[in-house]
Write an enzyme that holds these catalytic residues in place. Structure first.
Site, PDB file in Angstrom:
ATOM      1  N   SER A   1       0.851  -1.194   0.000  1.00 25.73           N
ATOM      2  CA  SER A   1       0.000   0.000   0.000  1.00 25.73           C
ATOM      3  C   SER A   1       0.883   1.239   0.000  1.00 25.73           C
ATOM      4  CB  SER A   1      -0.929  -0.022   1.213  1.00 25.73           C
ATOM      5  OG  SER A   1      -1.932   0.958   1.087  1.00 25.73           O
ATOM      6  N   ASN A   2       0.319   2.381   0.346  1.00 22.05           N
ATOM      7  CA  ASN A   2       1.076   3.631   0.401  1.00 22.05           C
ATOM      8  C   ASN A   2       0.465   4.506   1.481  1.00 22.05           C
ATOM      9  OD1 ASN A   2      -0.992   5.498  -0.818  1.00 22.05           O
ATOM     10  ND2 ASN A   2      -0.852   3.949  -2.413  1.00 22.05           N
ATOM     11  N   PRO A   3       1.150   5.601   1.864  1.00 18.23           N
ATOM     12  CA  PRO A   3       0.678   6.365   3.031  1.00 18.23           C
ATOM     13  C   PRO A   3      -0.431   7.390   2.747  1.00 18.23           C
ATOM     14  CG  PRO A   3       3.000   6.845   2.523  1.00 18.23           C
ATOM     15  CD  PRO A   3       2.435   6.106   1.364  1.00 18.23           C
TER      16      PRO A   3
END
Ligand code: CTP
Length: 399
Positions: A207-209
């Site tokens: 995923s990513n932030p």
């Protein structure tokens, strides 16, 4: 947009939150004056309301405003909106009956232009047919309601129920909705927000932030301006905005399906989601036990949602975001062309002040003509408003 809000504080336990309501309203850019009933001042104080509003508090002790005008007439004239928070059953009853026994009811009877009630009372009282009838009478006169919500009651030993005042932040959002210009009335806006999760097994993902804040700000602003809003979002920590159709998804594949299904009936798409470009080639049904010192993952591309929309677009307006760490302008412009967009907004993820999760951002807007415009640091909400104004200019289709 009207900017002047009179917070009229009724005599319920939730009056202790009134100073916070003032704070949130002021943060949203409203000029705020306050009025408190005698009962309200048993729960909160004149000094705290005056301190946070920077204005004297109107109370039943006064009859004349400093201007020399009768206070309830002056207040009714001044306010673009009267927010009664908390509103007790007695406040509702007096207003419904047209009584003007105290300053609050007199101000409403004196022709307040818009009234928004935030009731707070015990669930038994809220369920009382007499209260419901008063609410019905006020609604029939064009008054609006915010809440009550389900939740804990102030009095010790009372069971939770429907009767809690909405939280100050939520009340400020409702006020904003009621005072916004409805230049998106009749339009449908689809917004994507947040990250996606691409699972390796039931408990691990890539995923990513992305926090989702930019997309949620666009969705809320569009709702306030009268649009029907669909918010397709990946996992975020943000509460569902009121008055928005939310569609929670996890993977890029799910987001792709959810967006494409709704696309034909939409006027504007704002793709603020940080969609993962890759997913693991295999997703294991069971949690993978660790073996050895290394693990090689094979990744495959996820569908490019925006590119797909670009191919299918008829009269929809498409806005994309680009996140680049180098050669930003060129690469963002290439994306705009490749994906057939009307506008692309370039972010700078490595700028510490506006990085992932921040409340503020700065954007460079790029149009198909190649024209660019740099929008300096501002709240994501302020940027969302500007973006919507710009997107409205691209809309060919009449409402
Ligand atoms: N986007 C999308 N589907 C994807 C990836 C991205 O719809 N699978 C959208 C994003 O929501 C964003 C825009 O495309 O509005 C640009 O995303 P970005 O990741 O910056 O660009 P990519 O095209 O993925 O290019 P690259 O990662 O190669 O820079």
């Amino acid at each position: 947009m009207g900017r002047r809000v009179l917070l009229a504080v009724g005599g319920g336990a939730a009056a202790i939150k009134a100073p916070l309501v003032v704070r949130r309203l002021r943060e949203a850019g409203f000029a705020v004056r306050t009025l408190a009933t005698r009962r309200a001042l048993a729960f909160t104080t004149e000094l705290s309301l005056a301190t946070v509003s920077g204005q004297p508090v109107a109370t039943d002790a006064a009859w004349f405003a400093p201007s020399g005008r009768v206070l309830h007439l002056e207040l009714a004239d001044w306010a673009d909106l009267v927010l009664v928070a908390p509103a007790t059953a007695a406040d509702l009853a007096r207003a419904a009956a047209g009584l003007s026994e105290d300053l609050l009811s007199a101000t409403i009877a004196a022709g307040a232009r818009r009234v928004l009630w935030a009731p707070a009372m015990n669930p038994e009282m809220w369920a009382d047919p007499a209260v419901a009838a008063n609410v019905g009478r006020l609604k029939a006169r064009g008054h609006a309601f915010a809440g009550p919500a389900y939740g804990a009651m102030a009095a010790v030993g009372e069971a939770p129920g429907l009767g809690r005042m909405l939280e100050p932040e939520e009340l400020a959002a409702r006020v904003r909705y009621h005072l916004s210009q409805k230049d998106y009335a009749g339009r449908t806006v689809l917004v994507t927000a947040g990250p996606t999760r691409e699972y390796l097994d039931p408990v691990r993902f890539l995923s990513n932030p992305s926090s989702g804040k930019m997309g949620y700000a666009v969705a809320e602003a569009a709702r306030d301006r009268g649009a029907r809003v669909i918010l397709v979002h990946g996992p975020t920590h943000l509460p569902d905005p009121f008055g928005v159709e939310t569609v929670p998804v996890e993977s890029a594949e799910e987001m792709h399906r959810a967006v494409l299904e709704r696309f034909p009936k939409v006027d504007l798409v704002v793709m603020a989601a940080a969609v993962a470009d890759w997913r693991p080639a295999e997703k294991h049904r069971e949690k993978e036990p660790k073996r050895g010192q290394e693990k090689v993952l094979t990744l495959v591309r996820t569908p490019d949602i925006l590119a797909e929309l670009g191919k299918r677009k008829r009269d929809q307006v498409l806005v994309g975001f680009a996140m680049e760490t180098e050669r930003g302008l060129d690469r963002a412009f290439e994306k705009l062309k490749k994906k057939n967009l009307d506008l692309i907004c370039l972010n700078h993820p490595t700028d510490p002040e506006t990085a992932f999760g921040a409340d503020e951002n700065r954007l460079v807007i790029i149009e198909p003509s190649g024209r660019t415009e740099a929008w300096g640091k501002a709240s994501k909400r302020a940027l969302a408003e500007r973006l919507l104004t710009r997107a409205l200019g691209f809309m060919q289709k009449p409402v």
